[in-house]
Scaffold this active site. Sequence first.
Site, PDB file in Angstrom:
ATOM      1  N   GLY A   1       0.854  -1.264  -0.004  1.00  0.00           N
ATOM      2  CA  GLY A   1      -0.180  -0.006   0.044  1.00  0.00           C
ATOM      3  C   GLY A   1       0.914   1.280  -0.071  1.00  0.00           C
TER       4      GLY A   1
ATOM      5  N   GLU B   1      -4.609   4.793 -12.110  1.00  0.00           N
ATOM      6  CA  GLU B   1      -5.711   4.005 -12.295  1.00  0.00           C
ATOM      7  C   GLU B   1      -7.039   4.699 -11.790  1.00  0.00           C
ATOM      8  OE1 GLU B   1      -5.275   0.566 -10.143  1.00  0.00           O
ATOM      9  OE2 GLU B   1      -4.016  -0.510 -11.644  1.00  0.00           O
TER      10      GLU B   1
ATOM     11  N   TYR C   1     -10.013   4.836  -9.632  1.00  0.00           N
ATOM     12  CA  TYR C   1     -10.210   4.602  -8.185  1.00  0.00           C
ATOM     13  C   TYR C   1     -11.546   3.907  -8.189  1.00  0.00           C
ATOM     14  CZ  TYR C   1     -10.397   4.886  -3.037  1.00  0.00           C
ATOM     15  OH  TYR C   1     -10.321   4.512  -1.523  1.00  0.00           O
ATOM     16  N   LEU C   2     -11.607   2.707  -7.678  1.00  0.00           N
ATOM     17  CA  LEU C   2     -12.936   1.944  -7.399  1.00  0.00           C
ATOM     18  C   LEU C   2     -13.519   2.325  -6.024  1.00  0.00           C
ATOM     19  CD1 LEU C   2     -12.186  -1.510  -9.083  1.00  0.00           C
ATOM     20  CD2 LEU C   2     -12.978   0.658  -9.992  1.00  0.00           C
TER      21      LEU C   2
ATOM     22  N   HIS D   1     -11.712  -7.138  -2.538  1.00  0.00           N
ATOM     23  CA  HIS D   1     -10.426  -7.648  -3.036  1.00  0.00           C
ATOM     24  C   HIS D   1     -10.669  -9.208  -2.841  1.00  0.00           C
ATOM     25  CE1 HIS D   1      -5.776  -8.151  -2.581  1.00  0.00           C
ATOM     26  NE2 HIS D   1      -6.291  -9.489  -2.528  1.00  0.00           N
TER      27      HIS D   1
ATOM     28  N   GLU E   1      -4.325 -11.007  -7.920  1.00  0.00           N
ATOM     29  CA  GLU E   1      -5.226 -10.389  -7.240  1.00  0.00           C
ATOM     30  C   GLU E   1      -6.291  -9.427  -8.227  1.00  0.00           C
ATOM     31  OE1 GLU E   1      -2.766  -9.950  -2.898  1.00  0.00           O
ATOM     32  OE2 GLU E   1      -2.907  -8.041  -4.311  1.00  0.00           O
TER      33      GLU E   1
ATOM     34  N   ASN F   1       0.896 -11.950  -7.035  1.00  0.00           N
ATOM     35  CA  ASN F   1       2.223 -12.219  -6.271  1.00  0.00           C
ATOM     36  C   ASN F   1       2.854 -13.815  -6.766  1.00  0.00           C
ATOM     37  OD1 ASN F   1       1.965 -10.053  -4.579  1.00  0.00           O
ATOM     38  ND2 ASN F   1       0.110 -10.735  -3.890  1.00  0.00           N
TER      39      ASN F   1
ATOM     40  N   ARG G   1       4.877 -15.865  -5.437  1.00  0.00           N
ATOM     41  CA  ARG G   1       5.093 -16.556  -4.118  1.00  0.00           C
ATOM     42  C   ARG G   1       3.790 -17.138  -3.302  1.00  0.00           C
ATOM     43  NH1 ARG G   1       2.928 -13.307  -0.761  1.00  0.00           N
ATOM     44  NH2 ARG G   1       3.078 -10.995  -1.131  1.00  0.00           N
TER      45      ARG G   1
HETATM   46  P1  ADP Z   1       0.101  -3.915  -2.549  1.00  0.00           P
HETATM   47  O1  ADP Z   1       1.303  -4.364  -3.571  1.00  0.00           O
HETATM   48  O2  ADP Z   1       0.268  -2.969  -1.706  1.00  0.00           O
HETATM   49  O3  ADP Z   1      -0.899  -5.183  -2.450  1.00  0.00           O
HETATM   50  P2  ADP Z   1      -1.840  -3.185  -4.745  1.00  0.00           P
HETATM   51  O4  ADP Z   1      -1.865  -2.763  -6.183  1.00  0.00           O
HETATM   52  O5  ADP Z   1      -2.347  -4.712  -4.554  1.00  0.00           O
HETATM   53  O6  ADP Z   1      -0.639  -2.980  -3.893  1.00  0.00           O
HETATM   54  O7  ADP Z   1      -3.129  -2.482  -3.837  1.00  0.00           O
HETATM   55  C1  ADP Z   1      -3.343  -2.860  -2.447  1.00  0.00           C
HETATM   56  C2  ADP Z   1      -4.632  -2.503  -2.160  1.00  0.00           C
HETATM   57  O8  ADP Z   1      -4.953  -1.355  -2.657  1.00  0.00           O
HETATM   58  C3  ADP Z   1      -5.904  -3.193  -2.781  1.00  0.00           C
HETATM   59  O9  ADP Z   1      -5.980  -4.493  -1.848  1.00  0.00           O
HETATM   60  C4  ADP Z   1      -6.743  -2.482  -2.522  1.00  0.00           C
HETATM   61  O10 ADP Z   1      -7.367  -2.194  -1.401  1.00  0.00           O
HETATM   62  C5  ADP Z   1      -6.277  -1.013  -2.980  1.00  0.00           C
HETATM   63  N1  ADP Z   1      -6.250  -0.462  -4.289  1.00  0.00           N
HETATM   64  C6  ADP Z   1      -5.526  -1.013  -5.315  1.00  0.00           C
HETATM   65  N2  ADP Z   1      -5.945  -0.208  -6.475  1.00  0.00           N
HETATM   66  C7  ADP Z   1      -7.045   0.256  -6.459  1.00  0.00           C
HETATM   67  C8  ADP Z   1      -8.017   0.766  -7.226  1.00  0.00           C
HETATM   68  N3  ADP Z   1      -7.829   1.081  -8.485  1.00  0.00           N
HETATM   69  N4  ADP Z   1      -9.029   1.478  -6.587  1.00  0.00           N
HETATM   70  C9  ADP Z   1      -9.068   1.086  -5.421  1.00  0.00           C
HETATM   71  N5  ADP Z   1      -8.418   0.733  -4.657  1.00  0.00           N
HETATM   72  C10 ADP Z   1      -7.179   0.067  -4.848  1.00  0.00           C
END
Ligand code: ADP
Length: 452
Positions: A165, A200, A202-203, A208, A275, A289, A291
């Site tokens: 994050g 991106e 933002y949703l 998840h 993911e 991921n 791993r």
């Molecule tokens: P990390 O490598 O930290 O897991 P991610 O890209 O998987 O990074 O994002 C981590 C978290 O951020 C996701 O689980 C989600 O909660 C939030 N997130 C990522 N992309 C978005 C998006 N486009 N809109 C809303 N939330 C997002």
Amino acid sequence: MFQKILIANRGEIALRILRACREMNIKTVAVHSEADSDAMHVRLADESVCIGPAPSKDSYLNMYAIISAAEVCSVDAIHPGVGFLSENASFAEIVEDHKMVFIGPTPEHIRLMGDKITAKETALELGIPVIPGSDGALDPEEDIDAIAGRIGYPVLIKAASGGGGKGMKVARSTAEIEEAFRLARAEAKACFGNDEVYMEKYLSHPRHIEIQVIADSHGNVAHLGERDCSLQRRHQKIWEEAPSPSISPEVRAKLGNVVTKAVKKLGYRGVGTIEFLYEDGEFYFMEMNTRLQVEHPITEMITGIDLVREQIRVAAGLSLSFRQADIAFKGHAIECRINAEDSESFMPSPGKIKDYLTPGGYGVRVDSHMYQGYQIPSHYDSLVSKLIVHGDTREECIQRARRALHEYVITGVNTLLPLHRDLAETADVIKGDYDIHWLERWLASRHQEEAA
Ligand code: ADP
């Protein structure tokens, strides 16, 4: 099969890997920092080597110390666990250069998926839907606001080499975009040494959802269903479930199929997790991921497959011991991450464990390296235990979680046990009605109630 494996990790995951090795009659070498000499995985391993002082960069991230330990102990393979060097392509290469097996995918696949921009491009090529966003990295010379306008506000600026994050900033309007871009770049530079960022959509209310896959080097690929990891705080998972309360068997089969095909086309080997964010019936790829994941036990509970054992087998060149058609999902599983943190303030709480009593009984599993008198060091991640429960139905599983959380006693340090006890009694959680923002909203409303 391997004769001896070095486990390049610590804590509960090192113990998890050690347990799999022991059941497979494989000798283990534990490496540890000076702060971890009394750790459970060190005590239980066949051999152990101190690889440096407490800070991770001097020990668990010290590739040369780890390779030296592996050479001295004549191991055949190195298991990187999760975090630390598990997604470090250079480390995987160095291990191979020293004629040992890296228990994971090829360095090329790690590299491809490690950069979020190339990962997203690859997903698109493989036919996996992605979140609408910028074409690759953002150029500071470009009109960032125009790109955001095209995608549609709110948008998220994300670090190409991001994780945990970090390096993510939301911009809700033109007024916020410059600042979000600047902050995300600065954070990305500080955390990952790379200031490349992308944009991106933002949703606003996604879940998840991640799909577990495993592939051998003979072209066999299987998916093991999904995990719902929507209950997060600061993008850190707190409570995970399998299957997701929001997905039908038809959707599961369809998504599983898309993912399996993609992984096959990629020529991937090992365990991996793709993911997704899931909103209004649509799935969007987020990352892969390459791993094992912390939350892998819930998948093990509903499939009856020992993922670490399979991971070691495929790394040794063996075929998967099952086919997709053999996998039958059974019941429901929940994992509560017990961090050594205060349940209200989330302040880390290292220190000495005074009393320690783990829950047990039917359908209960505790993956933890703690014991009475154990000193939790302050240098590492605060995850100290995973409570995993299984039930025939989701309802039974939640009831079992309540029962096990009630039995679990940890004194001497603060933990997230009280938070999990509350969550297991909360209506939205019981209904399975939550998205990735739910937990933070709920925590904020709790604070407001207390203040009033
Ligand atoms: P990390 O490598 O930290 O897991 P991610 O890209 O998987 O990074 O994002 C981590 C978290 O951020 C996701 O689980 C989600 O909660 C939030 N997130 C990522 N992309 C978005 C998006 N486009 N809109 C809303 N939330 C997002």
